[in-house]
Design a protein around this motif. Structure first.
Motif, PDB file in Angstrom:
ATOM      1  N   LYS A 178       0.883  -1.324  -0.117  1.00  9.51           N
ATOM      2  CA  LYS A 178      -0.069   0.058  -0.075  1.00  9.51           C
ATOM      3  C   LYS A 178       0.855   1.314   0.170  1.00  9.51           C
ATOM      4  N   PHE A 179       0.321   2.227  -0.458  1.00  3.05           N
ATOM      5  CA  PHE A 179       1.090   3.715  -0.942  1.00  3.05           C
ATOM      6  C   PHE A 179       0.145   4.813  -0.246  1.00  3.05           C
ATOM      7  N   GLU A 180       0.869   5.929   0.364  1.00  2.00           N
ATOM      8  CA  GLU A 180       0.165   6.999   0.420  1.00  2.00           C
ATOM      9  C   GLU A 180       0.443   7.527  -0.658  1.00  2.00           C
ATOM     10  N   LYS A 181      -0.369   8.527  -1.337  1.00  2.00           N
ATOM     11  CA  LYS A 181      -0.305   9.253  -2.401  1.00  2.00           C
ATOM     12  C   LYS A 181      -0.370  10.850  -2.404  1.00  2.00           C
ATOM     13  N   GLY A 182       0.153  11.723  -2.883  1.00  2.00           N
ATOM     14  CA  GLY A 182       0.356  13.036  -2.904  1.00  2.00           C
ATOM     15  C   GLY A 182       0.443  13.758  -4.412  1.00  2.00           C
ATOM     16  N   LYS A 183      -0.645  14.094  -5.225  1.00  2.00           N
ATOM     17  CA  LYS A 183      -0.867  14.650  -6.202  1.00  2.00           C
ATOM     18  C   LYS A 183       0.058  15.853  -6.250  1.00  2.00           C
ATOM     19  N   LEU A 184       1.150  16.071  -7.520  1.00  2.00           N
ATOM     20  CA  LEU A 184       1.772  17.248  -7.447  1.00  2.00           C
ATOM     21  C   LEU A 184       1.278  18.320  -8.126  1.00  2.00           C
ATOM     22  N   ASN A 185       1.002  19.557  -7.472  1.00  2.00           N
ATOM     23  CA  ASN A 185       0.555  20.821  -8.243  1.00  2.00           C
ATOM     24  C   ASN A 185       1.773  21.816  -8.129  1.00  2.00           C
ATOM     25  N   ALA A 186       1.642  22.739  -9.108  1.00  2.00           N
ATOM     26  CA  ALA A 186       2.632  23.739  -9.280  1.00  2.00           C
ATOM     27  C   ALA A 186       2.031  25.026  -9.477  1.00  2.00           C
ATOM     28  N   HIS A 187       2.631  26.214  -8.906  1.00  2.00           N
ATOM     29  CA  HIS A 187       2.478  27.666  -9.089  1.00  2.00           C
ATOM     30  C   HIS A 187       3.894  28.073  -9.937  1.00  2.00           C
ATOM     31  N   VAL A 188       3.379  28.792 -11.000  1.00  6.16           N
ATOM     32  CA  VAL A 188       4.085  29.313 -11.842  1.00  6.16           C
ATOM     33  C   VAL A 188       4.288  30.919 -12.051  1.00  6.16           C
ATOM     34  N   CYS A 189       5.553  31.430 -11.938  1.00  4.91           N
ATOM     35  CA  CYS A 189       5.603  32.958 -12.120  1.00  4.91           C
ATOM     36  C   CYS A 189       5.555  33.319 -13.639  1.00  4.91           C
ATOM     37  N   GLY A 190       4.615  34.074 -14.049  1.00  4.78           N
ATOM     38  CA  GLY A 190       4.464  34.567 -15.369  1.00  4.78           C
ATOM     39  C   GLY A 190       5.481  35.483 -15.836  1.00  4.78           C
ATOM     40  N   SER A 191       6.382  36.119 -14.792  1.00  5.94           N
ATOM     41  CA  SER A 191       7.115  36.804 -15.374  1.00  5.94           C
ATOM     42  C   SER A 191       8.748  36.490 -15.375  1.00  5.94           C
ATOM     43  N   CYS A 192       9.103  35.827 -14.358  1.00  5.81           N
ATOM     44  CA  CYS A 192      10.555  35.023 -14.391  1.00  5.81           C
ATOM     45  C   CYS A 192      10.628  33.445 -14.675  1.00  5.81           C
ATOM     46  N   GLY A 193       9.477  32.796 -14.335  1.00  9.61           N
ATOM     47  CA  GLY A 193       9.259  31.475 -14.637  1.00  9.61           C
ATOM     48  C   GLY A 193       9.583  30.622 -13.697  1.00  9.61           C
ATOM     49  N   LYS A 194       9.772  31.083 -12.269  1.00 17.62           N
ATOM     50  CA  LYS A 194      10.043  30.367 -11.216  1.00 17.62           C
ATOM     51  C   LYS A 194       8.875  29.388 -10.930  1.00 17.62           C
ATOM     52  N   VAL A 195       9.117  27.864 -10.747  1.00 20.37           N
ATOM     53  CA  VAL A 195       7.912  27.042 -10.287  1.00 20.37           C
ATOM     54  C   VAL A 195       8.189  26.414  -9.004  1.00 20.37           C
ATOM     55  N   GLU A 196       7.088  26.205  -8.535  1.00 21.01           N
ATOM     56  CA  GLU A 196       7.082  25.718  -6.970  1.00 21.01           C
ATOM     57  C   GLU A 196       6.069  24.624  -7.006  1.00 21.01           C
ATOM     58  N   LEU A 197       6.580  23.459  -6.433  1.00 21.34           N
ATOM     59  CA  LEU A 197       5.776  22.335  -6.416  1.00 21.34           C
ATOM     60  C   LEU A 197       5.056  22.013  -4.962  1.00 21.34           C
ATOM     61  N   TYR A 198       3.855  21.641  -4.928  1.00 21.06           N
ATOM     62  CA  TYR A 198       3.200  21.337  -3.800  1.00 21.06           C
ATOM     63  C   TYR A 198       2.408  20.210  -4.099  1.00 21.06           C
ATOM     64  N   VAL A 199       2.207  19.444  -2.871  1.00 27.56           N
ATOM     65  CA  VAL A 199       1.025  18.417  -2.722  1.00 27.56           C
ATOM     66  C   VAL A 199      -0.210  18.901  -1.850  1.00 27.56           C
ATOM     67  N   ALA A 200      -1.250  18.332  -1.945  1.00 32.27           N
ATOM     68  CA  ALA A 200      -2.432  18.595  -1.118  1.00 32.27           C
ATOM     69  C   ALA A 200      -2.355  18.205   0.096  1.00 32.27           C
ATOM     70  N   ASN A 201      -1.814  17.111   0.359  1.00 33.97           N
ATOM     71  CA  ASN A 201      -2.104  16.406   1.643  1.00 33.97           C
ATOM     72  C   ASN A 201      -0.702  16.112   2.305  1.00 33.97           C
ATOM     73  N   PRO A 202       0.102  17.281   2.846  1.00 30.71           N
ATOM     74  CA  PRO A 202       1.282  16.987   3.397  1.00 30.71           C
ATOM     75  C   PRO A 202       1.498  16.142   4.740  1.00 30.71           C
ATOM     76  N   ASP A 203       0.259  16.499   5.348  1.00 33.71           N
ATOM     77  CA  ASP A 203       0.209  15.716   6.704  1.00 33.71           C
ATOM     78  C   ASP A 203       0.177  14.083   6.506  1.00 33.71           C
ATOM     79  N   GLU A 204      -0.702  13.815   5.622  1.00 32.34           N
ATOM     80  CA  GLU A 204      -0.927  12.411   5.504  1.00 32.34           C
ATOM     81  C   GLU A 204       0.614  11.810   4.900  1.00 32.34           C
ATOM     82  N   LEU A 205       1.178  12.421   3.970  1.00 34.79           N
ATOM     83  CA  LEU A 205       2.538  11.941   3.463  1.00 34.79           C
ATOM     84  C   LEU A 205       3.589  11.904   4.681  1.00 34.79           C
TER      85      LEU A 205
END
Length: 83
Positions: free
Chosen positions: A46-73
């Motif tokens: 069995k595995f605990e899964k966390g879907k990856l989502n991103a925030h992207v800056c429309g000016s410089c292109g910086k990308v930050e990754l997030y999961v919706a369920n950090p506590d469960e992970l």
């Protein structure tokens, strides 16, 4: 980017909560995720899964990754460490 501004350049042109997908066989889309094994069996683990989502800056292109369920992970990680 919780304050809705880019941490690198300060721009407010941030695109939030974008899905990160892989195009597999027959161009099938699959959202990328983090998997942490929570059992130690030969088959049918069995595995605990966390879907990856991103925030992207429309000016410089910086990308930050997030999961919706950090506590469960985190709990799954602790359980995995004890295996």
């Amino acid at each position: 980017m919780e304050d809705k501004s880019c941490k690198k350049c300060g721009s407010n042109k941030v695109i939030e909560n974008l899905s990160i997908v892989d195009h597999g066989h027959m161009n099938e889309k699959k959202q990328l995720s983090i998997h942490i094994q929570t059992t130690d069996q030969l088959f049918f683990n069995k595995f605990e899964k966390g879907k990856l989502n991103a925030h992207v800056c429309g000016s410089c292109g910086k990308v930050e990754l997030y999961v919706a369920n950090p506590d469960e992970l985190w709990q799954a990680f602790q359980k995995h460490q004890a295996l």
